[in-house]
Design a protein around this motif. Structure first.
Motif, short mmCIF file in Angstrom:
data_model
loop_
_atom_site.label_atom_id
_atom_site.label_comp_id
_atom_site.label_asym_id
_atom_site.label_seq_id
_atom_site.Cartn_x
_atom_site.Cartn_y
_atom_site.Cartn_z
N GLN A 198 0.80 -1.24 0.00
CA GLN A 198 0.00 0.00 0.00
C GLN A 198 0.83 1.28 0.00
N CYS A 250 -6.89 -5.99 -1.20
CA CYS A 250 -6.44 -6.89 -0.13
C CYS A 250 -7.64 -7.30 0.74
N PRO A 251 -7.56 -8.48 1.33
CA PRO A 251 -8.72 -8.98 2.08
C PRO A 251 -8.92 -8.26 3.41
N PRO A 290 -0.35 -14.76 -0.75
CA PRO A 290 0.79 -14.64 -1.67
C PRO A 290 1.60 -15.93 -1.82
N THR A 312 -2.10 -3.70 7.89
CA THR A 312 -3.00 -4.56 7.10
C THR A 312 -3.59 -5.65 7.99
N ARG A 355 -0.62 -8.28 -8.64
CA ARG A 355 -0.90 -7.05 -7.89
C ARG A 355 0.36 -6.34 -7.37
N CYS A 377 -0.88 -10.64 -4.22
CA CYS A 377 -0.09 -9.42 -4.02
C CYS A 377 1.38 -9.65 -4.35
N MET A 418 4.27 -17.29 5.95
CA MET A 418 5.09 -16.36 5.16
C MET A 418 5.88 -15.44 6.10
S1 SF4 Z 1 -2.73 -9.68 0.55
FE1 SF4 Z 1 -2.50 -7.57 1.14
S2 SF4 Z 1 -2.55 -7.63 3.35
FE2 SF4 Z 1 -2.07 -9.70 2.68
S3 SF4 Z 1 0.16 -9.87 2.56
FE3 SF4 Z 1 -0.55 -9.26 0.57
S4 SF4 Z 1 -0.42 -7.02 0.59
FE4 SF4 Z 1 -0.39 -7.70 2.71
#
Ligand code: SF4
Ligand code: SF4
Length: 414
Positions: A75, A334-335, A275, A139, A304, A300, A113
Motif C-alpha cells: 500500500q 487486499c482482504p 501470496p 494490514t 498485484r 499481491c 510467510m
Molecule cells: S494480501 Fe495484502 S494484506 Fe495480505 S500480505 Fe498481501 S499485501 Fe499484505
C-alpha cells in the motif's frame, strides 16, 4: 553460567549455519527445476540470478546505490520513495526451512510467510536493522504485531495506518493524511525535500514499468508465458534497479512475442488468495502437474505487485499525492478491507473476458483475512456459475500429494 551461555550460543550458530545451508538448497533446487524446463529461455536468466539467494539488504543497497527501505505489503506508493531518492523493497519469504529458526518463539498458528521471514531475519545481515527504515502498513494483525514480536525499535519503523473502509470520504481523507506523514518520515530519514518534478519523473518511470508489466500479463492470459515464469519474474520486482529490471523484462516480452504460438490448455484457472513467494512455488507446480494453467491471479506477490495506472487532473504536488493515495488505497483489493466488493468484481470481469471457469483459492494456514473472505467469495462466484476450489496449505511439502489429488478432481469439473 558463562560456559552454558556460550554453549547455547555455539549451538545457535551451528543451527543457523545448518539452516542457512538448507535454505540455499531450497533456492538451488527451485532454480534447477526452472532451468531444466523445456520452456526456459535465456532471457529468464537475469531474473533467476536475482533469485539465487535470500535477500541481503547490504547487497541490494550496493546494487541500487540508494538507501534501502523495507516494506511490508503493497500500500505504500513506490513512486514516493523513488522521488525521495530511496529504494523500497518488499519484505517476505518463501523458504520452508527459514521458519525453523523462529518456530520456538512464534505463535504456532502464525502466517507461515511471516514466520519464514522472521526466521530469515536471524541470518547474517538480514535483520530489519539492516534497512535504513521499515514501513509497516496496518494490514493484517500478523503484520501489525510483527515488529513487536521481533522487538524492533519503533524509531526505525514507520506505521502506515490503513483505513479499513476505503470507499468513503472519511477513509480516503485519513489515508491521504497518512501519505503526507509517510512523506515527512522519508524526508526526515533522507534529509531530502520532496520536489514536485521528481515526483512527476518517478510516476512516469513507474508508469512505464507498469505498462511493460501489463504486456507480460497479457502474454500470460494468452498462455504465451507459463504462470510459473510469470510468478518468478514478479517475485524479483525491486530486487534490482527498476530501470535495469524493466529493460530485462522488455527482452523477455520481445522474445516471447516473437516465438511461434503453442497450443493452449483449455483448463484455465484464476488463482486467488494468499501470496506465493519464491522458492515456495509448490502450488504452481501442482496446478501444472494436474493439467491446469493459471491465466490470471490476484496475488499481491504476482499481478498485484503494481497497482495499475495513476490518473491525475491536478498536477500540483498535492494533486499528485492524492492521485497516488487513491490508487494505492481505493483500488487495493487486499482482504483486510471491510468494503471489498471490488475483489469479486475483478475476478468476475477477468474470468468472463478470458473464458476462465475455475477459481483456485489459495490460503496459507493462519492467513485469517483470506480465510474469512473466502466464504463470501465462494458464494458469489458459485452463484455466477464458476467452479471454486479452496486449498489451505502451509510451508510444508508433505501435503503435496493430497493437494494434487484434489486438483485433479477439480480439473474434471471444469
Ligand atoms: S494480501 Fe495484502 S494484506 Fe495480505 S500480505 Fe498481501 S499485501 Fe499484505
Ligand atoms: S494477509 Fe495473510 S499472507 Fe499476508 S501477512 Fe497477513 S496472514 Fe500473512
Amino acid at each position: 553460567m558463562d560456559t552454558i551461555l556460550s554453549r547455547d550460543q555455539e549451538r545457535r550458530i551451528r543451527q543457523k549455519t545448518k539452516i542457512y545451508e538448507k535454505i540455499c538448497e531450497e533456492y538451488d533446487q527451485e532454480i534447477k527445476l526452472l532451468k531444466e524446463r523445456t520452456d526456459y529461455i535465456a532471457e529468464f536468466g537475469y531474473f533467476l540470478d536475482l533469485l539465487t539467494r535470500p535477500l541481503r539488504p547490504s547487497d541490494l543497497r550496493e546494487k541500487v546505490g540508494r538507501p534501502l527501505i523495507g516494506l511490508f505489503c503493497i500500500q505504500a506508493p513506490l513512486e514516493l520513495f523513488y522521488a525521495l531518492g530511496v529504494h523500497p523493497v518488499k519484505l517476505c519469504s518463501g523458504s520452508y526451512s527459514a521458519q525453523r529458526l523462529s518456530a520456538s518463539y512464534l505463535p504456532v498458528l502464525m502466517c507461515p510467510m511471516l514466520k519464514s521471514y522472521i526466521g530469515s531475519m536471524e541470518l547474517e545481515d538480514a535483520a530489519l536493522s539492516g534497512y535504513d527504515a521499515v514501513i509497516v502498513p496496518t494490514t493484517c494483525d500478523w503484520v501489525v504485531k510483527m515488529p513487536e514480536i521481533v522487538k524492533e525499535t519503533i524509531g526505525h519503523l514507520h506505521y502506515l495506518e490503513l483505513p479499513h473502509i476505503k470507499q468513503n470520504e472519511k477513509g480516503q481523507q485519513r489515508w491521504l493524511e497518512e501519505i503526507y506523514t509517510l512523506k515527512q518520515f522519508l524526508e526526515q530519514k533522507t534529509g531530502n525535500r520532496l520536489k514536485r518534478q521528481n515526483l512527476v519523473d518517478s510516476m512516469n518511470q513507474f508508469m512505464n514499468i507498469w505498462r511493460l508489466f501489463q504486456e507480460l500479463i497479457d502474454l500470460k492470459r494468452k498462455q504465451r508465458i507459463a504462470d510459473i515464469w510469470f510468478f518468478s519474474i514478479a517475485n524479483t520486482f525491486m530486487l534490482d534497479d527498476p530501470e535495469r529490471w524493466a529493460k530485462n523484462l522488455e527482452f523477455v516480452i520481445k522474445r516471447l512475442q516473437a516465438e511461434s504460438l503453442r497450443p493452449v490448455n483449455p483448463y484455465k484457472i484464476f488463482l486467488a488468495g494468499s501470496p506465493i513467494i519464491f522458492p515456495n512455488l509448490k502450488m504452481l507446480h501442482l496446478i501444472e502437474q494436474a493439467g491446469m494453467t493459471v491465466c490470471a491471479d490476484d496475488l499481491c506477490s504476482s499481478e498485484r505487485i503494481f497497482p495499475g495506472a495513476t490518473v491525475y487532473d491536478d498536477p500540483s504536488e498535492r494533486g499528485l499525492l492524492k492521485a497516488l493515495a487513491e490508487r494505492y488505497h481505493k483500488a487495493c483489493i487486499c482482504p483486510t478491507f471491510a468494503d471489498n466488493e471490488r475483489r469479486v468484481n475483478n475476478i468476475l470481469k477477468i474470468t468472463a473476458e478470458h473464458s476462465i471457469t475455475g477459481i483456485i483459492f489459495h490460503i496459507l494456514k493462519g492467513c485469517h483475512p483470506y480465510d474469512i473472505e473466502s466464504f463470501t467469495i465462494e458464494e458469489n462466484l458459485k452463484a455466477k456459475g464458476l467452479k471454486f476450489l479452496k486449498i489451505e496449505t502451509d510451508y510444508v511439502k508433505e501435503d503435496g500429494q493430497n493437494i494434487l489429488t484434489r486438483l485433479e478432481a477439480f480439473k474434471q469439473t471444469l
